[in-house]
Design an enzyme around this catalytic site. Sequence first.
Site, PDB file in Angstrom:
ATOM      1  N   LYS A 169      85.250  29.567  22.565  1.00  0.00           N
ATOM      2  CA  LYS A 169      86.551  30.058  23.044  1.00  0.00           C
ATOM      3  C   LYS A 169      86.750  29.693  24.515  1.00  0.00           C
ATOM      4  CE  LYS A 169      86.642  33.872  19.723  1.00  0.00           C
ATOM      5  NZ  LYS A 169      86.173  35.250  19.476  1.00  0.00           N
ATOM      6  N   GLY A 220      89.079  41.393  14.158  1.00  0.00           N
ATOM      7  CA  GLY A 220      89.597  42.316  13.146  1.00  0.00           C
ATOM      8  C   GLY A 220      90.832  41.728  12.481  1.00  0.00           C
ATOM      9  N   THR A 244      89.284  37.790   5.503  1.00  0.00           N
ATOM     10  CA  THR A 244      89.800  38.922   6.283  1.00  0.00           C
ATOM     11  C   THR A 244      91.124  38.564   6.962  1.00  0.00           C
ATOM     12  OG1 THR A 244      87.522  39.574   6.698  1.00  0.00           O
ATOM     13  CG2 THR A 244      89.186  40.543   8.122  1.00  0.00           C
ATOM     14  N   ILE A 265      95.174  39.044  21.668  1.00  0.00           N
ATOM     15  CA  ILE A 265      95.685  38.878  23.043  1.00  0.00           C
ATOM     16  C   ILE A 265      96.384  37.515  23.155  1.00  0.00           C
ATOM     17  CG2 ILE A 265      95.077  38.739  25.488  1.00  0.00           C
ATOM     18  CD1 ILE A 265      92.529  40.260  24.909  1.00  0.00           C
TER      19      ILE A 265
HETATM   20  N1  HSE Z   1      83.665  37.088  15.425  1.00  0.00           N
HETATM   21  C1  HSE Z   1      84.716  37.037  16.380  1.00  0.00           C
HETATM   22  C2  HSE Z   1      84.534  38.172  17.361  1.00  0.00           C
HETATM   23  C3  HSE Z   1      86.039  37.162  15.683  1.00  0.00           C
HETATM   24  O1  HSE Z   1      83.692  39.049  17.122  1.00  0.00           O
HETATM   25  O2  HSE Z   1      85.184  38.191  18.389  1.00  0.00           O
HETATM   26  C4  HSE Z   1      87.156  36.503  16.400  1.00  0.00           C
HETATM   27  O3  HSE Z   1      86.891  35.177  16.754  1.00  0.00           O
END
Ligand code: HSE
Length: 436
Positions: free
Chosen positions: A209, A306, A17, A140
Amino acid sequence: MTSSAKPVRVGVVGLGTVGSGVVRLLVESADHITRQAGRPILVERAVCRDPARDRGLRLPADRVSTDIGTVSRDSSISVAALLVGGLEPARSMMVELLENGKDVVTANKALLAEHGPELFELARRKGRSIAFEAAVAGGIPIVAAIGECLAANRIESIRGILNGTSNFILSKMEEDGAGYAEVLQLAQAKGYAEADPAMDVDGTDATQKLAILAHLAFGVWVPWGEIPRTGIEGVDSDLMSHAAELGYRIRLVAVASRSDGKLAMRVAPTLVKIGTPLAETRGAFNAVSIVGDAVGRMFFHGLGAGQMPTASAVVADIIDTVVGRAAITFRTTGVLDADSPAARISGIDMTEKHFLRVCVNDRPGVLSRITGILGEHGISIASVIQHDPSGAAGGVVPLVIMTHACGTTAIQKAVAHIDASDVVSGRSVCLSVLDD
Ligand code: HSE
């Protein structure tokens, strides 16, 4: 736009993607990107598992291969975008690219959260850079904000909705009354979810994250597995209605905050007050609220998952690498130094309001028993709601309690005490509450 400057040749590793989005953006916005970078950026080669698959990309077939060596050994390529998820072969690929003198741009937060220190150390030894804006909060620009723009601040706290899939699920359940499984499938179809969507809903993705952001913001390396984590699997529509009745929504919120020289961190479903920016963050949007000592509170909001939002961050990193900004940032922010001290996570203690749902047997004396236990643990109650039971007296009814601010350890002990008593049926739910 034509440019007389020599083009920069890029290798794209991974055409899923995000990788396909990156190729599309580099090709379709070539003129604009040439202006931004001062020279053309060309996709020289791509690597993927299935080169024969038609992805609708403008890439000559002889430039797409399954072999990472076609990128790592091509001396005309100076920058590689590593857009493969998971740990292996992504880790080996990153090592090979760095060993072969490529600057690397990646969106792989799991890889950085797990192997960041060693990979950053290797890049430094090789005089290369790793740029990873796309690894946290998709489109972001939060890595640049913390690492560069807010560099003058001591960061006091970070609160973030960092997983688009779980936010999409929570807000669809809340707005449309949709079922959990049905919405998860929709998130997968829209390309938001990880290859293993369990990582989205169990909080792993958001925790990885948070570990990366905390390192940038606080200069400490916290192994992501040590951060307390609860996913959204236990959030049901009844819980959402109880929260709404009190003026809140439920969001999966990642928190890192500094207190007495220690760092408190967690990822968990949290009540956020309706009308506040976190509560108004819907769908696959992410949000990050940061408090810096000079700047005060700042809020960032945008699509966190996305194809094109993530590609936007990857291509910005490619441009930064081409113009030399990424190398400077990588050198000066000192991110993910292998020798940075492990963070002392201060237990999970934060002083906050808490929301409790306790399923109790509807009989005399039960309410005083519950409030008594909370009192024994020094917890003061702000409000209690008990609806009329739908069935006959003596059945099980939910008791919804909002506390005044109290420490996490105290409330956890109280909940364990309540759950061990003979007046409850099933386990209670206890969520932190954020009013701002
Ligand atoms: N799977 C992750 C989300 C995509 O839904 O935020 C981006 O890291």
